[in-house]
Design a protein around this motif. Structure first.
Motif, mmCIF file in Angstrom:
data_model
loop_
_atom_site.group_PDB
_atom_site.id
_atom_site.type_symbol
_atom_site.label_atom_id
_atom_site.label_comp_id
_atom_site.label_asym_id
_atom_site.label_seq_id
_atom_site.Cartn_x
_atom_site.Cartn_y
_atom_site.Cartn_z
ATOM 1 N N ARG A 115 7.927 -12.542 -29.725
ATOM 2 C CA ARG A 115 6.663 -13.271 -29.796
ATOM 3 C C ARG A 115 6.102 -13.459 -28.398
ATOM 4 N N LYS A 116 4.779 -13.554 -28.320
ATOM 5 C CA LYS A 116 4.105 -13.860 -27.057
ATOM 6 C C LYS A 116 3.278 -15.125 -27.270
ATOM 7 N N LYS A 117 3.757 -16.227 -26.741
ATOM 8 C CA LYS A 117 3.096 -17.516 -26.926
ATOM 9 C C LYS A 117 1.981 -17.687 -25.912
ATOM 10 N N ILE A 118 0.786 -17.971 -26.419
ATOM 11 C CA ILE A 118 -0.381 -18.213 -25.570
ATOM 12 C C ILE A 118 -0.513 -19.717 -25.331
ATOM 13 N N VAL A 146 3.807 -16.601 -22.469
ATOM 14 C CA VAL A 146 5.265 -16.693 -22.336
ATOM 15 C C VAL A 146 5.895 -15.797 -23.397
ATOM 16 N N ASN A 147 6.757 -14.895 -22.971
ATOM 17 C CA ASN A 147 7.476 -14.036 -23.907
ATOM 18 C C ASN A 147 8.656 -14.800 -24.500
ATOM 19 N N VAL A 148 8.741 -14.793 -25.816
ATOM 20 C CA VAL A 148 9.808 -15.487 -26.533
ATOM 21 C C VAL A 148 10.559 -14.462 -27.381
ATOM 22 N N THR A 149 11.868 -14.450 -27.254
ATOM 23 C CA THR A 149 12.710 -13.538 -28.028
ATOM 24 C C THR A 149 13.653 -14.342 -28.918
ATOM 25 N N ILE A 150 13.586 -14.091 -30.215
ATOM 26 C CA ILE A 150 14.456 -14.760 -31.185
ATOM 27 C C ILE A 150 15.478 -13.730 -31.674
ATOM 28 N N THR A 151 16.738 -13.975 -31.394
ATOM 29 C CA THR A 151 17.805 -13.049 -31.774
ATOM 30 C C THR A 151 18.612 -13.646 -32.918
ATOM 31 N N LEU A 152 18.660 -12.920 -34.036
ATOM 32 C CA LEU A 152 19.382 -13.375 -35.217
ATOM 33 C C LEU A 152 20.507 -12.384 -35.526
#
Length: 541
Positions: A147-150, A125-131
């Motif tokens: 991030r790429k969560k396995i 799952v691709n996770v994008t954290i925008t700050l």
């Protein structure tokens, strides 16, 4: 001896006049990269774009991300943070332990992002954290962390045992069995290569710069024990290794030199097997024609000892230059200063034979069909052909077992070397007080007691391999203590006939385990016997 220290220059973009530190702590980097260093995204208001552009994989066992930050400005730095993940049943909604908007604290603070897998499906799952950091009314700086969560699938069976599924075979990360920090290690290799090139450039050597593309950058800041010295050696403590100067090592060095390729022609994509110090990757290699070939890469971690590195090279090169359809021999070698050696093998969508057999036993859905006796015999015949070729070249395997073979979807089997097997399959090796891990329960009695090997001792091991095929990789002599194996075999005890194993097939195994080496069949005799049995089986199909 004088040591040349060189400094690492970071490529940063200034964050206006505002000052901010945002980084991954030492503990977080150790979990992701295995290094004693801190990873800065923003340092004294300077943004490290290289670090932000890297997609960091998050292993299945890691459920949270830790970020450390601190405002160094004279006025409050207002932030807003948003997390976006692809709509997938694999991952539960991410959670923050801080508010989505607020002010960056003026003291060091660690905040976390929780990424919990649902356990109902396997995947990435691709996770994008925008700050967003507000510097002024007209200046808002956006930092994006990818991030790429396995995630793995957890299935509860009726016997209350939990079976952890691997990622789907049709994904980009097919064959990932124990993925942890796959792409992150790619970064480590890139960093080591780039920094080494920078060092060579500063020394103004006349070496080749064919693979040096782009500026020398890194974003790892070392944490020495006493003083802050931004030198390569302060955080990249790879083991140094050298081979002795005896004749055997000279021959090994000659073989390695014939296969050596530049590290920058190798690309790591995913971890498929991992031990305490051993790692096996799936990746690619750019050959002399500029074509990318799929390969398997065997290497070791940073904390591997010199002995372990030497064993990797010696065992990995044991089947050098062999050319047979049923033998998997090393394709290329990459050795560079301050980095672990890479051994490359051709890859054609195969998997380790032992793991394949275990998956047949654990999950019938994991393979296209259940193994038949005919298929087992055919696989055994392929191993025999490989061993005949090996012995024709006057080479002994000395560690023939399912763990040292590979198999593809069409059940084509190849015999491989035993490099890294002691670490990847530790339950198959035991030390009997002689400071040497050996495959005790696969060894012929003379190899076990006298440490002598011959073509006949390989035949004994083949008998155990045949038993593994018929039992779907059960552990041989599981009830026998390794220290008692010699006495057990001397007393005439052998492995029992597996359930549903034909008498004809078990008779072949029993012949392989004759007490006297002279009484055991040759591989040619085994081929004739099993080929005849295979022909009989095909008559009923």
């Amino acid at each position: 001896m004088n040591r040349n220290l060189f400094f690492i220059f970071l490529t940063f973009t200034p964050l206006s006049w505002a000052y901010l530190n945002l980084y991954l702590s030492l503990a977080e980097v150790q979990k992701l990269l295995g290094l004693e260093a801190e990873l800065y995204y923003v340092r004294d208001g300077n943004i490290n774009n290289y670090a932000l552009n890297f997609v960091v994989p998050v292993p299945a066992k890691m459920n949270s991300l830790q970020f450390t930050w601190q405002s160094l400005a004279d006025q409050p730095l207002v932030y807003s943070i948003d997390i976006d993940s692809s709509n997938s049943p694999t991952l539960l909604p991410p959670k923050l332990n801080i508010t989505s908007t607020g002010s960056v604290p003026t003291h060091l603070q660690t905040f976390s992002v929780t990424l919990s897998c649902s356990g109902t499906a396997a995947g990435e799952v691709n996770v994008t954290i925008t700050l967003n950091i507000t510097i002024s009314h007209t200046n808002v700086t956006t930092l994006t962390f990818r991030r790429k969560k396995i995630c793995t699938k957890v299935e509860m069976h009726s016997n209350n045992h939990v079976f952890i599924d691997t990622l789907p075979t049709d994904s980009n990360s097919a064959n990932i069995f124990y993925i942890a920090i796959a792409s992150a290690v790619v970064l480590v290799v890139v960093l080591s290569t780039v920094v080494t090139m920078y060092y060579m450039k500063n020394k103004k050597t006349g070496g080749s710069t064919e693979c040096n593309s782009g500026p020398t950058t890194t974003f790892l800041t070392a944490i020495p024990r006493d003083t802050v010295i931004t030198s390569y050696g302060s955080f990249r403590r790879m083991p140094s290794y050298s081979l002795t100067t005896d004749e055997r090592s000279k021959n090994l060095q000659k073989r390695i030199s014939e296969l050596t390729v530049q590290r920058c022609r190798i690309c790591l994509s995913s971890v498929i097997l991992e031990g305490t110090f051993a790692r096996v990757y799936q990746g690619s290699y750019t050959n002399e024609e500029g074509i990318d070939e799929p390969v398997i890469i065997k290497t070791v971690t940073d904390h591997a000892s010199q002995i372990q590195i030497s064993l990797l090279l010696q065992e990995g090169m044991s089947m050098y230059s062999l050319n047979h359809k049923n033998i998997l021999s090393v394709l290329r070698v990459s050795i560079e200063d301050h980095t672990a050696p890479f051994l490359l093998y051709p890859y054609h969508n195969y998997s380790n034979l032992k793991i394949f057999l275990q998956k047949c036993k654990l999950s019938a859905e994991g393979v296209s069909h259940t193994l038949t006796t005919q298929e087992v015999v055919d696989m055994a015949l392929q191993v025999i052909q490989a061993m005949q070729y090996l012995h024709k070249k006057h080479l002994l395997h000395k560690d023939l077992a399912a763990r040292n073979c590979v198999v593809d979807a069409k059940l084509k089997v190849q015999v491989a070397d035993n490099a890294l097997s002691r670490d990847l399959f530790p339950s198959d090796y035991h030390c009997l007080g002689d400071n040497e891990n050996r495959p005790i329960k696969w060894l012929a009695i003379e190899s076990l007691i006298q440490k002598t090997f011959s073509t006949s001792s390989d035949v004994w091991s083949f008998g155990v391999l045949l038993w593994e095929l018929t039992t779907l990789a059960q552990q041989p002599y599981i009830e026998v203590d390794p220290f008692e194996m010699a006495a057990y075999l001397k007393d005439g005890y052998r492995l029992a006939q597996p359930i549903n194993c034909p008498d004809e097939l078990f008779a072949v195994m029993a012949y392989c385990w004759a007490m006297s080496a002279e009484e055991r069949p040759t591989f040619t005799q085994l081929q004739i016997c099993l080929q005849d049995f295979y022909t009989q089986l095909t008559r009923y199909v």
